[in-house]
Every structure is written in structure tokens, then in C-alpha cells.
Design a protein around this motif. Structure first.
Motif, PDB file in Angstrom:
ATOM      1  N   LYS A  79      -2.114  -4.284  11.898  1.00 53.53           N
ATOM      2  CA  LYS A  79      -1.207  -4.334  10.740  1.00 53.53           C
ATOM      3  C   LYS A  79      -1.148  -5.741  10.157  1.00 53.53           C
ATOM      4  N   LEU A  80      -1.068  -6.745  11.025  1.00 52.27           N
ATOM      5  CA  LEU A  80      -1.039  -8.135  10.559  1.00 52.27           C
ATOM      6  C   LEU A  80      -2.342  -8.501   9.859  1.00 52.27           C
ATOM      7  N   TYR A  81      -3.456  -8.064  10.419  1.00 52.93           N
ATOM      8  CA  TYR A  81      -4.758  -8.330   9.790  1.00 52.93           C
ATOM      9  C   TYR A  81      -4.838  -7.665   8.417  1.00 52.93           C
ATOM     10  N   ASP A  82      -4.366  -6.422   8.326  1.00 49.82           N
ATOM     11  CA  ASP A  82      -4.377  -5.723   7.037  1.00 49.82           C
ATOM     12  C   ASP A  82      -3.548  -6.469   5.993  1.00 49.82           C
ATOM     13  N   GLU A  83      -2.436  -7.053   6.421  1.00 45.73           N
ATOM     14  CA  GLU A  83      -1.538  -7.745   5.502  1.00 45.73           C
ATOM     15  C   GLU A  83      -1.946  -9.183   5.201  1.00 45.73           C
ATOM     16  N   TYR A  84      -2.505  -9.880   6.185  1.00 38.78           N
ATOM     17  CA  TYR A  84      -2.746 -11.315   6.047  1.00 38.78           C
ATOM     18  C   TYR A  84      -4.216 -11.726   6.163  1.00 38.78           C
ATOM     19  N   ASP A  86      -6.596 -11.831   4.251  1.00 35.36           N
ATOM     20  CA  ASP A  86      -7.146 -12.614   3.141  1.00 35.36           C
ATOM     21  C   ASP A  86      -6.626 -14.055   3.138  1.00 35.36           C
ATOM     22  N   TYR A 157       5.574  -7.424  16.365  1.00 37.94           N
ATOM     23  CA  TYR A 157       5.074  -7.425  14.987  1.00 37.94           C
ATOM     24  C   TYR A 157       5.994  -8.201  14.044  1.00 37.94           C
ATOM     25  N   LYS A 161       4.949 -11.608  12.162  1.00 41.11           N
ATOM     26  CA  LYS A 161       4.880 -11.592  10.705  1.00 41.11           C
ATOM     27  C   LYS A 161       5.719 -12.729  10.121  1.00 41.11           C
ATOM     28  N   GLU A 165       4.416 -16.019   7.944  1.00 36.35           N
ATOM     29  CA  GLU A 165       4.970 -16.384   6.643  1.00 36.35           C
ATOM     30  C   GLU A 165       5.286 -17.882   6.573  1.00 36.35           C
TER      31      GLU A 165
END
Length: 168
Positions: A79-84, A86, A157, A161, A165
Motif C-alpha cells: 500500500k505504501l509503495y502504491d501511494e509513495y 513515485d 501502516y 505513512k 509524509e
């Protein structure tokens, strides 16, 4: 004494403690970033090159397929990879400490359709550089190459996250 180790903040949604880059152990950072690991294709990669190339912070997760806590946190890392992914370089680093572990790790990642990059610490360079005695371990290296978090134990998570940030 590992002054750069941190303990989790157990209040939901709070970030993990970060060591200010100016206070981080430069010897630790240099040693870690000089480590060689193998990518999923078998090519040797120097950890520091990932940061130099992408100019992003790096999240390193040290894990093994036989480690229950490691397996538990893998969904959170996806989930973290999907969100961050980039904005943060993810290095899911398998320890390769038992015969067949690299293949078990490949099978594990494939069966669960994880898409983050997986690397292999076949020569224990990263584990030695970080003085790892147990897994999982999560490390954050700032974009300028300083270890700002080195945390043993399963991640949460929401806390990770919130920590990311602060870093990006």
C-alpha cells in the motif's frame, strides 16, 4: 549502543521518530550506502546508487519469507509503495540466510502479486552495516544519504505513512 534506533509510537496515526539528518551517524550512512545487493534479475546494485539516481529518500525493509512478522507487514508495504513509489525509492531486501530463501522470496512475492522492487542481501552486507540481529527491520535514508530511521519490528501502516509524509 545503537543511538539511531527508534521505538514505535503506539498511538494510531502518529509517525515514527526520526533522527534529524544532521545528528545521524554518517559512518553508518556511508557504510550502508556502499553495500552491494542483488536486484531481481541477479545484477549487483550499490544501495547508494539508487538514491543518487532517483534523488528520492529510500525505504529499506529487511525481511525473509519464513518470518511471520515480515509476512504480516508486506501488505502495508505494498500500500505504501502504491501511494509513495513515485516519490520514495523502496528496497524490499530479502535476507537470503537459508538455502533456497531467494527462490522462496521470489515465489512469495509472485503469489501475492506484490509489485514493489525486491532485492537480495546474499552476502549479508546490509545486515552487517546496520548491525541487524533480528527482522523485520525498516530503515529510511534521506534523499541526501543520511539514515534518519532504523527501526526493528513490524511496521504499522498509519505510522509509517505519517513518517513518510515528514520525509518527502
Amino acid at each position: 549502543v545503537l543511538a539511531y534506533s527508534v521505538l514505535p509510537n503506539l498511538q494510531g496515526g502518529k509517525s515514527y521518530e526520526l533522527t534529524p539528518a544532521a545528528e545521524s551517524d554518517s559512518g553508518l550512512s556511508e557504510g550502508l550506502l556502499a553495500c552491494n545487493v542483488e536486484d531481481s534479475g541477479g545484477a549487483t546494485v550499490v544501495l547508494g546508487d539508487l538514491s543518487k539516481t532517483s534523488q528520492k529518500p529510500i525505504v529499506i525493509n529487511i525481511w525473509a519469507s519464513w518470518c511471520a512478522h515480515c509476512v504480516e507487514e508486506m501488505e502495508a508495504y505494498q500500500k505504501l509503495y502504491d501511494e509513495y513509489g513515485d516519490r520514495v525509492e523502496f528496497v524490499m531486501l530479502n535476507v537470503v540466510d537459508t538455502p533456497g530463501e531467494a527462490q522462496k522470496a521470489r515465489d512469495f512475492v509472485k503469489e501475492r502479486s506484490f509489485t514493489y522492487p525486491v532485492y537480495y542481501d546474499s552476502n549479508a552486507e546490509v545486515r552487517e552495516a546496520l548491525f541487524v540481529t533480528g527482522i523485520p527491520v525498516s530503515v529510511i535514508v534521506s534523499a541526501d544519504g543520511k539514515v534518519i530511521m532504523n527501526r526493528a519490528g513490524e511496521i504499522d501502516y498509519a505510522n509509517m505513512k505519517a513518517t513518510l509524509e515528514q520525509v518527502i
